[in-house]
Design an enzyme around this catalytic site. Structure first.
Site, PDB file in Angstrom:
ATOM      1  N   GLU A 156       0.734  -1.191   0.093  1.00 47.85           N
ATOM      2  CA  GLU A 156      -0.087   0.036   0.049  1.00 47.85           C
ATOM      3  C   GLU A 156       0.743   1.326   0.051  1.00 47.85           C
ATOM      4  OE1 GLU A 156      -2.509   0.667   3.411  1.00 47.85           O
ATOM      5  OE2 GLU A 156      -4.259   1.539   1.996  1.00 47.85           O
ATOM      6  N   GLY A 290       3.581   2.091  10.660  1.00 47.08           N
ATOM      7  CA  GLY A 290       3.234   1.554  11.957  1.00 47.08           C
ATOM      8  C   GLY A 290       3.019  -0.078  11.724  1.00 47.08           C
ATOM      9  N   MET A 292       0.417  -2.602   8.458  1.00 47.43           N
ATOM     10  CA  MET A 292      -0.209  -2.833   7.238  1.00 47.43           C
ATOM     11  C   MET A 292      -1.392  -3.993   7.374  1.00 47.43           C
ATOM     12  SD  MET A 292      -0.933  -1.866   4.350  1.00 47.43           S
ATOM     13  CE  MET A 292      -2.159  -2.747   3.414  1.00 47.43           C
ATOM     14  N   HIS A 326      -6.892  -1.847  15.047  1.00 49.17           N
ATOM     15  CA  HIS A 326      -7.055  -0.841  13.986  1.00 49.17           C
ATOM     16  C   HIS A 326      -6.981  -1.948  12.629  1.00 49.17           C
ATOM     17  CE1 HIS A 326      -6.476   2.711  11.598  1.00 49.17           C
ATOM     18  NE2 HIS A 326      -5.743   1.956  10.689  1.00 49.17           N
ATOM     19  N   GLU A 327      -5.826  -2.805  12.551  1.00 51.12           N
ATOM     20  CA  GLU A 327      -5.742  -3.426  11.577  1.00 51.12           C
ATOM     21  C   GLU A 327      -6.352  -4.679  11.487  1.00 51.12           C
ATOM     22  OE1 GLU A 327      -3.558  -2.233   9.414  1.00 51.12           O
ATOM     23  OE2 GLU A 327      -2.534  -0.778  10.865  1.00 51.12           O
ATOM     24  N   GLU A 349      -9.786   4.421   6.380  1.00 53.22           N
ATOM     25  CA  GLU A 349      -8.828   4.774   7.538  1.00 53.22           C
ATOM     26  C   GLU A 349      -9.545   5.460   8.827  1.00 53.22           C
ATOM     27  OE1 GLU A 349      -6.112   3.524   7.922  1.00 53.22           O
ATOM     28  OE2 GLU A 349      -5.274   3.153   6.072  1.00 53.22           O
TER      29      GLU A 349
HETATM   30 ZN   LIG Z   1      -5.128   1.826   8.812  1.00 50.89          ZN
END
Ligand SMILES: [Zn+2]
Length: 875
Positions: A156, A290, A292, A326-327, A349
């Site tokens: 990405e 941080g 992916m 989050h991931e 996001e």
């Molecule tokens: Zn993200």
């Protein structure tokens, strides 16, 4: 993806730095469009790679199943840094023909041309190629430890094309079969489970074949090769593994426990079961971001995944937890349903940001996540009140423009807007809208309209109008509330800018929910529109117009209402609401609509607040006042005296650390220690901090690590060679990423002569990973005593500094210059970067210049007010 700055802590300025690095950019009009034609649509890739980890090269081959709409003799796809060996196409007419390749490095495209026209219908492309395992932390790249090399991927946003020729746009979803031929003894991990593992071809090799992936975008493909070792678990029938290099596998169980909580939480929330049989989390020694969210194989910077719960600070534990969930949220938001194009990257996001907080709050109620979120919202509102901000949805075409979409607006602003919407619709209605949206678009792509139309339909409320207003418009409103009368309050809205010299366009207005506080915990939400002159006031007792602190707007009150809020701030408002009120007041100071003394009066009223996030939020603004507004020694000394008088009683009340201290108490103690020493000049506490630092570095498990790290940060400010050597040794020898990272960050905090140059020389030496170098400069620029020398060093060692930067790290360096606060420094920065341009960082330079101008203006307007206010304080 997760921002890379999430992983560092530098003490007093930690959060401020994080905010500052919420990068913002203006967008120039798109350069030549680089979109692929839709005449050729891929449906399946069969990929084979044979990486040579010693030579840092790879050979590859692929067959791509494609559908051709109109007969053509040329096919354009994406490729860069790839050597094509052979190209063949097998068409519907049964003919196989070889193709020639012409490369367009500018557009990162390759056009395959064939002698005879290929008929419409299905066809198969077959390509053999070679490539390099680069050192740039993107594409298929090399990561190194002292022991060996690893081959890993990061695709990405637009770097799958560096690993294999492909249709590298998010809407070209396809399935993938991946096979890797690797050294005997090595393992490989990819998106799906291993389907076969057979010896050869060739001696001392084996070939790992992975099961076919779900239909997904190219940027979500991943494969890693090396001697990774994993700890394993299971949740909801999904096999979970957390993997690391062998020396760090002992640090994986914490992450596994987070994943085991989050997977059933998400299955349940989304109402769609996680679609793969396994989910891996892999710590990579060199990693630019941080983390992916590759579908089924999430990769991380080691600091964002691996920790020892016995010695981890609270900040690290929270960061790691937030990053993991989050991931995981992206597996649905992004992987299962993907934005049609990068202009809507907020759909990935913003959602993952909103959801990471929601899931973590459910996992750890004692962490007070809603307060942490309210504090974050103040920072985003400040960024969005700058002229260089952008709308949530903005045009992006080139790889450089696309990379710059991953900023504070796509993550923070979009996340807060979604929280506001959830707050307005109610949790269950919002959840049903999310489910409807995901279910309708799974394994496909979606736009912003798809999301808000689903929510409008489920809720029956004007979500489409509200979201269009917030997503398409740039900036934020300030709502000016008059004194309530006869059960109503009139509201005037206009765009809010921090800079008092900017006059907003009077026609810009928003449609958005405004929730008024009723009683102790209630709220009454009404939709404010461009034509609404007033709102009904359901509760006449205490008027507060941002119940829960979740509204994405600034509020201004009539004097009597503000005075009442100030008088009842500790009893009438919830902690999140106090944070919101503080943010509004500080923003007004910066916009010259209030005096700095008004803010300090509010900070005084809030100084006994028992909530760490309330204190942390006001302490950051006090840091800013000390750094940016106080211009003389005398002012700084008077401010220091005020800090000691105001905050020392609260610190004393906490008493010495105890094993059963709550997280809140631990945070409060560490933050107060930083404030009382660094800007409060408390000499006794400084001595105490040095003692705690020594104990922490000798035995990290013997001190509360949150306090221990704050103490080391203080000790480093005034540190000597013995401490410097000690930190260097920890960075080079510890096998704990948290401690390594922490020790490295402190090395640029030394203010005694000689140490800064030593730390910066170290930062650009081969002993520091390129993923970390630029941060050292960004952190040093935040420290007033080190700023000039860091800038002088940067200019003097420019060639060396430049070569240490990975492609996307230049922006950190450029934006670090934004910490200056004088016209002379601004001009110097402008001139230097005009002569030494950093690729894809022009927008960051504009933001830095704007930041310097804002500081100059703030000091000019507020320094006389500060002087007066300080003189009026009791001594
Ligand atoms: Zn993200």
């Amino acid at each position: 993806m997760k921002f890379r700055w999430n992983s560092f802590f530098i003490g007093a300025n930690g959060c401020a730095l994080a905010v500052f690095l919420y990068l913002l950019c203006g967008f120039s009009h798109a350069a030549s469009a680089q979109r692929l034609s839709t005449n050729v649509i891929p449906s399946h890739y069969a990929l084979q790679f044979a990486p040579d980890l010693k030579a840092a090269t790879f050979t590859g081959s692929e067959t791509i199943d494609i559908a051709i709409k109109q007969p053509t003799s040329a096919i354009t796809l994406n490729a860069i840094e790839i050597e094509f060996e052979t190209v063949e196409i097998h068409g519907r007419d049964g003919q196989t023909q070889a193709g020639s390749v012409s490369l367009d490095p500018e557009k990162q495209q390759a056009t395959l041309t064939f002698a005879k026209t290929i008929p419409a219908g299905d066809a198969t492309l077959q390509i053999h190629f070679t490539g390099i395992l680069n050192n740039e932390l993107r594409g298929f790249y090399l990561s190194k430890t002292a022991r060996r090399n690893y081959a890993v991927t990061q695709f990405e946003a637009t770097d799958a094309r560096r690993a294999f020729p492909c249709f590298d746009e998010p809407a070209f979803k396809a399935t993938y079969d991946v096979a890797l031929t690797i050294d005997a003894g090595d393992t490989a991990i990819s998106n799906s489970a291993i389907a076969a593992d057979t010896p050869g071809p060739g001696p001392a090799k084996h070939t790992v074949v992975f099961a076919t992936t779900p239909k997904m975008s190219t940027y979500l493909l991943a494969f890693v090769v090396g001697d990774f070792e994993c700890s394993s678990g299971e949740a909801d029938g999904v096999a979970l593994r957390v993997c690391a290099t062998p020396d760090k596998v002992a640090l994986t169980p914490y992450a596994l426990s987070v994943a085991e909580f989050a997977l059933p939480y998400y299955d349940n929330y989304f109402g769609i079961h996680f679609p793969l049989k396994k989910l891996d989390f892999i710590g990579i020694p060199d990693f630019e971001a941080g983390a992916m969210e590759n579908f089924g194989a999430i990769t991380f910077r080691e600091t964002d995944l691996l920790l020892d719960p016995k010695t981890a600070s609270f900040q690290t534990e929270r960061t790691v937890t937030l990053d993991i969930v989050h991931e995981m949220a992206h597996q649905w938001f992004g992987d299962l349903v993907t934005m049609q194009w990068w202009d809507n990257v907020w759909l990935n996001e913003g959602f993952a940001t909103w959801m990471e907080n929601k899931c973590t709050a459910a996992m750890h109620p004692e962490w007070n996540i809603p307060q942490f979120v309210a504090a974050d919202e103040q920072k985003i509102l400040d960024i969005d009140a700058q002229p260089t901000t952008r709308a949530i949805r903005a045009e992006a075409n080139t790889p450089e423009e696309i990379d710059q979409m991953f900023d504070g607006i796509a993550y923070g602003k979009a996340g807060h807007v979604l929280l506001m919407l959830e707050n307005y619709l109610g949790e269950e209605t919002f959840r049903q809208g999310v489910h409807a949206y995901l279910a309708a678009h799974q394994y496909g792509n979606a736009t912003a309209e798809d999301f808000w139309n689903a929510q409008t339909q489920v809720s029956g409320k004007p979500v489409d109008r509200i979201m269009a207003s917030l997503v398409a418009q740039t900036g934020e409103p300030i709502l000016d509330f008059s004194a309530p009368a006869a059960g109503r309050v009139s509201v005037a809205q206009q765009r809010f800018f921090l800079s008092p010299s900017i006059v907003p366009d009077p026609t810009q207005k928003w449609t958005l929910p405004v929730c008024l506080k009723t009683g102790a915990n209630g709220m009454d939400c009404q939709v404010l529109t461009p034509s609404s002159p007033s709102l009904a006031v359901p509760d006449a007792n205490l008027f507060f117009a941002n119940a829960g602190g979740n509204g994405y707007y600034r509020s201004a009150y009539a004097p009597a209402q503000y005075a009442a809020l100030l008088a009842h701030v500790e009893t009438g408002l919830a902690p999140e609401e106090r944070i919101s009120l503080m943010g509004d007041q500080w923003a007004k100071v910066r916009a010259n609509k209030a005096k700095v003394g008004d803010y300090l009066d509010l900070a005084s009223a809030l100084s006994p607040d028992p909530n760490a996030d309330v204190l942390v939020n006001s302490a950051e603004n006090v840091d800013d006042i000390a750094n940016d507004i106080a211009a003389t020694r005398q002012e700084r000394d008077a401010l220091a005296a005020w800090i000691r008088r105001t905050y020392a009683p609260q610190f004393a009340k906490l008493g010495p650390p105890a094993p059963d201290d709550s997280i809140n108490t631990r945070q409060l103690r560490a933050r107060l220690l930083l404030l009382l020493t660094i800007h409060g000049n408390d000499a006794d506490l400084e001595t105490e901090a040095r003692r705690i630092a020594d104990q922490y570095l000798s035995d990290p498990a013997s001190v509360d690590p949150t306090l221990g790290q704050a103490a080391v940060n203080i000790a480093a400010r005034y540190g000597d060679a013995a401490l410097f050597d000690r930190l260097e040794k920890i960075y080079e020898t510890s096998n704990q990423p948290e401690l390594q990272n922490f020790a490295l960050r402190q090395m640029v905090a030394f203010t005694n002569p000689g140490f800064l140059d030593r730390a910066l020389e170290y930062a650009i030496s081969p002993r520091v990973r390129n993923q970390d170098s630029a941060f050292q400069f960004a952190i040093a620029m935040k420290i007033p005593e080190n700023r000039d020398a860091t800038w002088a060093f940067t200019k003097a060692h420019w060639d060396q500094v430049r070569t240490e930067l990975t492609p996307e790290m230049g922006e950190y360096l450029v934006e670090g210059a934004g910490n200056f606060c004088s016209a002379a420094a601004r001009d110097d920065v402008k001139n230097f970067y005009a002569a030494h341009p950093v690729p894809a960082a022009d927008a960051y330079l504009r933001h830095a210049i704007e930041h310097i101008d804002g500081c100059i203006e703030l000091r000019r307007l507020q320094e006389p007010n500060l002087k007066k206010w300080l003189a009026a304080q009791p001594q």
